[in-house]
Design a protein around this motif. Structure first.
Motif: not given
Length: 200
Positions: A22, A47, A49, A63-64
């Motif tokens: 990530t 979000d 992203t 994501t995150s």
């Protein structure tokens, strides 16, 4: 521990490794040679992203996204790989490029720009190569060229040329510059986009 735009193994990525975590994102497709390709990395705060677009199409997302490396004493590096002190972007032309902080610009499919990038109050770096020199058109950053990174007028997307990297070159932001801190993208919204032409 600079964050970096990398060309490695025929792919383009953003981060510190090719792990695909990530904290890192990479185009899953091998890049085509002898044509201009537009890439955009965007992060949308709402979000969390991180997105990667190739020629306006979404090709990867994470994501995150939460970068964990230290920025304070380092600068953005445009490179092919990092191994000890060797960091190079190889065999390609870099065309019009920009970094925008506090604005994600793209979050869905789009048509790539057909004219040179422009600047606004959120633009932290703008490279358009309209005067045969490697300068930041926002006048905010000092750029260092490593080895013989230089303008080549034979291949260009916009303007009068592009930066050619022959496999032993890179460009970086002067680490002593106060403006470097403006390049810390962190977890807020940002856009990093550029045109690139691979000759092999």
């Amino acid at each position: 521990n600079s964050w970096a735009i990398r060309f490695d193994g025929g792919k383009i990525g953003l981060g510190t490794s090719d792990a695909g975590s990530t904290e890192d994102i990479e185009d899953p497709t091998l890049l085509s040679a002898n044509q201009w390709t537009h890439f955009a990395f965007t992060h949308k705060n709402s979000d969390s992203t991180l997105r990667l677009f190739r020629n306006g199409a979404l090709v990867a997302s994470a994501t995150s996204w939460s970068p964990s490396w230290s920025h304070s004493a380092n600068s953005l590096l445009i490179s092919r790989y990092k191994s000890g002190s060797a960091s190079f972007f190889g065999n390609l032309y870099l065309g019009s490029s920009r970094i925008v902080k506090n604005d994600y610009i793209y979050d869905s499919a789009f048509t790539p720009p057909t004219t040179p990038f422009t600047t606004n109050s959120n633009t932290k770096l703008l490279l358009n190569f309209t005067n045969a020199s490697i300068i930041d058109n926002t006048m905010k950053n000092n750029l260092d060229t490593v080895n013989n990174a230089q303008i080549d007028t034979s291949v260009k997307k916009f303007g009068t040329g592009s930066i050619y990297f022959d496999g032993s070159d890179s460009i970086r932001w002067n680490q002593s510059s106060v403006q470097n801190k403006a390049m810390i993208i962190g977890t807020g919204p940002f856009t990093v986009e550029f045109f690139v032409y691979f000759d092999g």
